[in-house]
Design an enzyme around this catalytic site. Sequence first.
Site, mmCIF file in Angstrom:
data_model
loop_
_atom_site.group_PDB
_atom_site.id
_atom_site.type_symbol
_atom_site.label_atom_id
_atom_site.label_comp_id
_atom_site.label_asym_id
_atom_site.label_seq_id
_atom_site.Cartn_x
_atom_site.Cartn_y
_atom_site.Cartn_z
ATOM 1 N N PHE A 11 17.823 -4.368 -6.908
ATOM 2 C CA PHE A 11 17.070 -3.188 -7.345
ATOM 3 C C PHE A 11 16.958 -3.114 -8.879
ATOM 4 O O PHE A 11 15.856 -3.167 -9.451
ATOM 5 C CB PHE A 11 17.763 -1.958 -6.746
ATOM 6 N N GLY A 36 19.279 -8.684 -2.252
ATOM 7 C CA GLY A 36 18.013 -8.633 -2.992
ATOM 8 C C GLY A 36 16.886 -9.357 -2.279
ATOM 9 O O GLY A 36 17.057 -9.909 -1.195
ATOM 10 N N ASP A 51 25.055 -18.603 -5.261
ATOM 11 C CA ASP A 51 26.200 -17.717 -5.452
ATOM 12 C C ASP A 51 26.705 -17.839 -6.891
ATOM 13 O O ASP A 51 26.677 -18.932 -7.469
ATOM 14 C CB ASP A 51 27.305 -18.152 -4.473
ATOM 15 N N ALA A 73 26.676 -8.197 -7.486
ATOM 16 C CA ALA A 73 27.829 -7.442 -6.973
ATOM 17 C C ALA A 73 27.486 -6.896 -5.601
ATOM 18 O O ALA A 73 26.322 -6.839 -5.207
ATOM 19 C CB ALA A 73 28.155 -6.270 -7.912
ATOM 20 N N SER A 115 30.105 0.663 -13.654
ATOM 21 C CA SER A 115 29.675 1.844 -12.895
ATOM 22 C C SER A 115 30.469 3.088 -13.280
ATOM 23 O O SER A 115 31.671 3.010 -13.602
ATOM 24 C CB SER A 115 29.884 1.561 -11.408
ATOM 25 N N TYR A 139 35.360 -0.204 -4.567
ATOM 26 C CA TYR A 139 34.218 -0.534 -5.435
ATOM 27 C C TYR A 139 34.539 -0.167 -6.891
ATOM 28 O O TYR A 139 34.358 -0.976 -7.804
ATOM 29 C CB TYR A 139 32.963 0.206 -4.956
ATOM 30 N N ASN A 168 24.266 7.210 -11.216
ATOM 31 C CA ASN A 168 23.500 7.001 -9.969
ATOM 32 C C ASN A 168 22.044 6.642 -10.258
ATOM 33 O O ASN A 168 21.231 7.539 -10.500
ATOM 34 C CB ASN A 168 23.580 8.249 -9.095
ATOM 35 N N ILE A 198 21.379 14.590 6.500
ATOM 36 C CA ILE A 198 22.772 14.940 6.773
ATOM 37 C C ILE A 198 23.444 15.275 5.450
ATOM 38 O O ILE A 198 23.443 14.464 4.514
ATOM 39 C CB ILE A 198 23.504 13.791 7.482
ATOM 40 N N GLY A 268 35.807 9.000 -0.023
ATOM 41 C CA GLY A 268 35.147 8.009 -0.875
ATOM 42 C C GLY A 268 34.144 8.613 -1.821
ATOM 43 O O GLY A 268 33.392 7.901 -2.463
HETATM 44 P P1 NAD Z 1 21.574 -4.505 -5.474
HETATM 45 O O1 NAD Z 1 22.423 -4.698 -4.274
HETATM 46 O O2 NAD Z 1 20.142 -4.201 -5.281
HETATM 47 O O3 NAD Z 1 21.703 -5.779 -6.428
HETATM 48 C C1 NAD Z 1 22.813 -6.649 -6.430
HETATM 49 C C2 NAD Z 1 22.278 -8.060 -6.282
HETATM 50 O O4 NAD Z 1 23.372 -8.990 -6.344
HETATM 51 C C3 NAD Z 1 21.596 -8.280 -4.923
HETATM 52 O O5 NAD Z 1 20.288 -8.770 -5.141
HETATM 53 C C4 NAD Z 1 22.474 -9.301 -4.219
HETATM 54 O O6 NAD Z 1 21.727 -10.166 -3.386
HETATM 55 C C5 NAD Z 1 23.125 -10.004 -5.405
HETATM 56 N N1 NAD Z 1 24.421 -10.623 -5.096
HETATM 57 C C6 NAD Z 1 25.468 -10.073 -4.436
HETATM 58 N N2 NAD Z 1 26.484 -10.950 -4.360
HETATM 59 C C7 NAD Z 1 26.079 -12.072 -5.004
HETATM 60 C C8 NAD Z 1 26.682 -13.328 -5.267
HETATM 61 N N3 NAD Z 1 27.932 -13.599 -4.857
HETATM 62 N N4 NAD Z 1 25.987 -14.250 -5.965
HETATM 63 C C9 NAD Z 1 24.718 -14.001 -6.383
HETATM 64 N N5 NAD Z 1 24.095 -12.830 -6.157
HETATM 65 C C10 NAD Z 1 24.756 -11.882 -5.476
HETATM 66 O O7 NAD Z 1 22.273 -3.368 -6.355
HETATM 67 P P2 NAD Z 1 21.794 -2.652 -7.693
HETATM 68 O O8 NAD Z 1 21.769 -1.218 -7.403
HETATM 69 O O9 NAD Z 1 20.591 -3.303 -8.264
HETATM 70 O O10 NAD Z 1 23.050 -2.926 -8.636
HETATM 71 C C11 NAD Z 1 23.012 -3.921 -9.680
HETATM 72 C C12 NAD Z 1 24.301 -3.813 -10.480
HETATM 73 O O11 NAD Z 1 24.395 -2.521 -11.084
HETATM 74 C C13 NAD Z 1 25.577 -3.982 -9.641
HETATM 75 O O12 NAD Z 1 26.515 -4.705 -10.393
HETATM 76 C C14 NAD Z 1 26.045 -2.561 -9.430
HETATM 77 O O13 NAD Z 1 27.439 -2.514 -9.227
HETATM 78 C C15 NAD Z 1 25.634 -1.926 -10.736
HETATM 79 N N6 NAD Z 1 25.451 -0.467 -10.617
HETATM 80 C C16 NAD Z 1 24.436 0.036 -9.843
HETATM 81 C C17 NAD Z 1 24.284 1.413 -9.748
HETATM 82 C C18 NAD Z 1 23.167 2.052 -8.934
HETATM 83 O O14 NAD Z 1 23.149 3.284 -8.868
HETATM 84 N N7 NAD Z 1 22.264 1.303 -8.329
HETATM 85 C C19 NAD Z 1 25.178 2.264 -10.408
HETATM 86 C C20 NAD Z 1 26.216 1.700 -11.139
HETATM 87 C C21 NAD Z 1 26.321 0.326 -11.252
#
Ligand code: NAD
Length: 317
Positions: A11, A36, A51, A73, A115, A139, A168, A198, A268
């Site tokens: 995302f 993704g 990976d 992640a 985060s 997490y 968020n 919900i 959580g």
């Molecule tokens: P997301 O799940 O859309 O993106 C994470 C991406 O990492 C995915 O595309 C997934 O396929 C990839 N991935 C997971 N494990 C992997 C691996 N071992 N090797 C290679 N790729 C891998 O989530 P997001 O919301 O886009 O989050 C992106 C980052 O931002 C994350 O680190 C998340 O912890 C951090 N974050 C997000 C938010 C939020 O509100 N969305 C808030 C705080 C932090």
Amino acid sequence: MRFLITGGAGFIGAALANHLVRQGHTVRVLDDLSAGDSANLDPAIHFTRGDVEDKPKVWRLLNKIDCVYHLAARVSVPESILYPREYNNTNVGGTVAIMEAMRDAGVKRVVLASSGAVYGEQEVDKVSESLLPNPDSPYGVSKLAAEGYVRTIGRLWSIETVALRIFNAYGPGQAIPPTHAPVIPQFVRQVLGDGSLIIYGNGQQTRDYIYVDDVVQALIAAATAAGINRQVINIGTSTGTSITQLVALIEKVTGHKAQTIVTPAVSGGVSALVADTSRARKLLDFKPQVSLEEGLALLIERDPQFAKEKLSAMNDE
Ligand code: NAD
């Protein structure tokens, strides 16, 4: 500049990658597609499926890179409560693997997506970086550990590091996994489709919702800003919104009445999590541009999954 974005098909990563490539930068993405979708990426982006722990692949991708964005992640608080080992493996082990590979490849800057979940329950209205983190989910623990590894390995090998504690995030392109759907897209989909929402507990749980384009601006600033080595920086809007207020805003923006079901609170989740963003303002000149109401309207306008919902809701009328 040349960037490698791990998790760049997700995302936030895809929004960042597309933005950077449109600015004329060279962008490589490494993503295992566990969550993704590479279809979200501009064709000018060099995408590799893999990976973060695949050493030969990561070494090759790090060649001549100026800055790594480490976003790969697993990202769900409730899921991490069920599968803490997997969260530790990917979020902590994967981060150590990237830092080791950067050391070996001689890459000199990394921006970690951390985060707001590292804070856990705190006694203040707005959390600042000087507070002692108190994560209440695996997490959150994994993100805090990742910060520690990035900072320490960076210091040992003269790699510039910065961790952005993102609150968020929401916006177009955010997936809605059935087992751990993020609240905003889930609620919007339900309201547009005349389904039920919900609400866990009293509806007063408060979060700091930030539109994805604002997160991207912060990430871009963090790649080049001076004087931020070893820092952690909150990225939020500094405005708290309760679940009840969020539902009212979604009703206003969609013009649909929400049907709500109230059930007891689940574990959580902290009762409130809102960022103090003074440090981001000072160090990154960061000021979010999109209010929650504007962001909700943009989400509905730009996310194709809601175009479908809107259409079927109109057909039903
Ligand atoms: P997301 O799940 O859309 O993106 C994470 C991406 O990492 C995915 O595309 C997934 O396929 C990839 N991935 C997971 N494990 C992997 C691996 N071992 N090797 C290679 N790729 C891998 O989530 P997001 O919301 O886009 O989050 C992106 C980052 O931002 C994350 O680190 C998340 O912890 C951090 N974050 C997000 C938010 C939020 O509100 N969305 C808030 C705080 C932090």
